[in-house]
Design an enzyme around this catalytic site. Structure first.
Site, PDB file in Angstrom:
ATOM      1  CD  GLU A   1      -1.756   2.178   1.888  1.00 28.50           C
ATOM      2  OE1 GLU A   1      -1.078   3.030   1.267  1.00 28.50           O
ATOM      3  OE2 GLU A   1      -2.188   2.338   3.029  1.00 28.50           O
TER       4      GLU A   1
ATOM      5  CB  CYS B   1      -2.623   5.832   3.320  1.00 23.87           C
ATOM      6  SG  CYS B   1      -1.750   4.926   4.563  1.00 23.87           S
TER       7      CYS B   1
END
Lengths: 493, 493
Positions: free
Chosen positions: B230, B267
């Site tokens: 990720e 994120c």
């Protein structure tokens, strides 16, 4: 007759596929299933011309091709059946909890198509794993347009199948961009497709060399994409003592039949047999020798495959650890493959990696072990396989828990007796195994679970009901399976 | 204090992990769930020392860390809850049809662990995405031992969490090889783990540079393995006209709060906002400017991140298409990050790829468009994202079907209003998006669907009932969901 598709034309077709993808996103799974039934009907209605073309191009016998055509039609229908209940969309709904701290939003997730998929047809299944085969059917089920590169070994067959799909699309009023048929003989033609930015996934059935090259290409793109390559396997059979002793002659007949079926041209051909030395193995070998000596060479799919079979056999026999056990008394002529059984022992196999290479064709290697410990070493040495077979009684299995445990890590399908050739098309089938059998052991290329290869999840947060896709609306208008607040149900909310 | 783990020790730990994997295969999902509850309890019972260590090592405030600890405990418990009903094992059974031609064998398939998993902890979630975070919990749920490389930014925190897991393993009588804790500061230490033949999968949360390097390494192994990286995202917010006009001041406050939350170190931080030029956008900018100017710089996770934030901001501001809209009046000192809003227009964004790069920290880029057509071009230009947010009324959405359609292809989670920070842990969450947001958009790293990343299917053909895994036995002793002859059920056969 079949001209190489130019790069300009490929670009045009891929733009059409990308447009068709946007169109497909707006149609429901029920609509897609209806299209798939129409394609199945169209294939079913193809006349004898199809079988004749495939016989000419592949040398496969009529009965086999008639069966493979029925299987292909069944694939389209059964994948459409499975699509309709929506289970493969993994719809999940978590309703909002506004008074949680922090408030829990309304979240709804489902699987959607990834985009245009390039499919490389296989040579050895001109219907079921080629133009209108399982990869094409599962990609379209997933809502992904397909760009199919025709296998150079059966261009006429491929073109007849492509016409069937395209005419079904036309009659049912779907854009033709859902299916494109491309001719290209060179590696460069394939590479151009795999590197094209509009392509989002690749399916391939063929050699390790070919599949691995596509995998590497796809991973070095600016945007890497998945490649589902099924690259073959030696499908070992472990013959355990009690079972082998039961009826070695019968077992030899069964093994020989599977090994020579379709001139050995199956991904699941049982190319290696492992057993413990002794009288019963000798009896098995003797019976097998008789059958193989009497077997008849037959035409392989094409001359390239026959030549590769011949040189791979030769290379295997040139290894110092390998001897010939039995070969067909009728010698092969050019284009044919004749069955051959070679022998080695566990020490030989363990010392020479080459003995674990696939020889595509009716070739078997009998590995004799001194004892169970030897067998365990052979099991540990194996690379990933599509299938592994235990020829065993229940008592055999109970005595070898470690062997079974090791073999589970090495394959996608583990058989208790029987032979691995014959890949049933059903939800429980796993056709795919740890590398190098396939590039991604988490997926199957046979059975309707093949559809999920071409799906990815998307979550919608706090969307008003009226703006959600039908699959996620409160009323569940499509009547599909959904997991609502952790409970699986077809009920509405 | 925390010495680099030697390669010999790593080998020893990986051998232990491989052994523990064989052990885990023999334990049921119920047993694994029980272990996970025990680990959750152990983490929950960690004293103030954990919070103190994490505050010192990450500069994150106490309240945030207390919340993150609770979230981490919840992850273990909720993944164990989901594991128990067995849905993630996708058990499928097709019973034999002996009188079919050819006879249909009995086939039964379920998902099993892939083997040892290497997890790289993230810096920005020292609990929930690090040592005992979601990747570790989902791998153990899948029956895969974890080898955890401690994040160099919070070694003490990592070691306290590792001790909690190890002491739970010990107290519950599980082999310690299920979890190994490795210290290593260099890229080489990470590369050694990813290239190790005993490792079968990798999970990573961090920078694009780091994740892509691991992905490339894993693909060039002799046996390629999956990497779930990720790698961040700019999480665009598209503010549509009717919504923006409703209350631009409120919306500015909401956007600023999300952008500066945790010094922008999420994120899912909304780094780009796209809107159409006009009075309401001006009002929004004015309100945002006031808030940002009054915002206070704060310590970032570590000096490396603060320095990177500073130089990335500088690089962004040096692009000729970018101007400063607002910056915090209190200047940042070393180690701190101060909020900054820059501005460009659609033409600027479309002409310069760099404007789509992530600036990790409290940095926002406002992109003004002339009209909807501009907005569509910006949408098409986007790379893959974790999230995209539509700030919109229902009427806005109904007027922009094409925009919504394009954005669906670009993200893993699509929000209708709200802000993308705040990633709910539930089955419907999708945390993962098209490349380069993650290396594999088909999977999520948050919510119990994260478990399936570490599973692969295996099919058993014609096995006697007594020799099958419990999950596939006729009597369904574990009471799990199974699809039997295409019908989903918990019933026995």
């Amino acid at each position: 007759m079949y001209k190489e598709t130019t790069q300009d034309k490929v670009d045009e077709l891929l733009n059409g596929a990308a447009e068709a993808f946007q169109y497909l996103k707006k149609r429901s799974i029920k609509d897609r299933a209806a299209l798939m039934y129409a394609i199945a009907d169209k294939i079913a209605s193809l006349g004898p011309e199809l079988i004749t073309a495939a016989m000419e191009e592949t040398s496969l016998p009529e009965a086999r091709l008639v069966g493979e055509k029925a299987r292909t039609v069944f694939q389209w229908r059964s994948y459409a059946d499975r699509l309709k209940d929506g289970a493969c969309l993994s719809a999940r709904i978590d309703t909002a909890i506004p008074d949680k701290t922090p408030p829990k939003p309304d979240l709804r997730k489902l699987m959607v198509g990834v985009g245009p998929v390039v499919v490389f047809g296989a040579s050895n299944f001109p219907f079921a794993f080629s133009t209108a085969g399982g990869d094409t059917a599962s990609a379209i089920a997933a809502g992904c347009p397909v760009v199919l590169k025709a296998h150079p070994g059966h261009l006429k067959t491929s073109s007849l199948m492509a016409d069937a799909i395209l005419s079904a699309l036309k009659e049912e009023g779907w854009p033709e961009g859902i299916f494109s048929h491309i001719y290209g003989n060179s590696n460069e033609a394939g590479a151009y497709l795999v590197k094209h930015p509009l392509v989002k996934s690749v399916a391939f059935t063929g050699s390790f060399h070919g599949g691995k090259a596509l995998f590497d290409l796809a991973n070095t793109r600016e945007e890497p994409i998945p490649v589902f390559a099924e690259m073959g396997s030696i499908n070992p059979v472990f013959a355990l003592p009690e079972k082998l002793a039961t009826n070695p002659q019968d077992f030899a007949a069964q093994y020989a039949a599977s090994l020579t079926l379709g001139v050995g041209q199956f991904c699941t051909n049982p190319g290696v047999l492992v057993a413990i030395k002794g009288e019963t193995l000798d009896a098995f070998k003797k019976a097998l020798t008789g059958i193989i000596q009497g077997s008849l060479p037959a035409n392989m799919l094409h001359k390239g495959i026959a030549n590769a079979y011949s040189s791979n056999k030769e290379k295997m026999l040139s290894q110092k650890e390998v001897t010939v056990l039995a070969s067909a008394e009728n010698k092969e002529i050019e284009g044919q493959g004749a069955a051959l059984i070679a022998a080695t022992d566990a020490a030989g196999l363990l010392s020479n990696e080459h003995l674990l290479e696939e020889v595509f064709g009716p070739f078997g290697l009998i590995v004799s072990c001194n004892d169970v410990a030897d067998m365990l070493l052979v099991a540990k040495k194996l690379k990933g396989q599509l299938t592994i077979t235990l020829a065993a009684t229940e008592a055999d299995i109970r005595q070898q828990p470690e062997l079974v445990n090791i073999l589970q890590d090495k394959c996608g399908r583990l058989l208790f007796n029987g032979m691995p050739t014959g890949v049933e098309v059903c939800l429980s089938m796993q056709h795919g195994g740890p590398f190098p059998a396939t590039t991604d052991s988490r997926f199957t290329s046979v059975g309707s679970d093949a559809i999920v290869r071409f799906l990815r999840p998307i979550a919608f947060q706090n969307w008003p009901d009226g703006l959600l896709p039908d699959e996620l609306k409160n009323s569940n208008p499509l009547g599909i399976y959904r997991t609502v607040d952790n409970v699986l149900t077809k009920e509405s909310i």
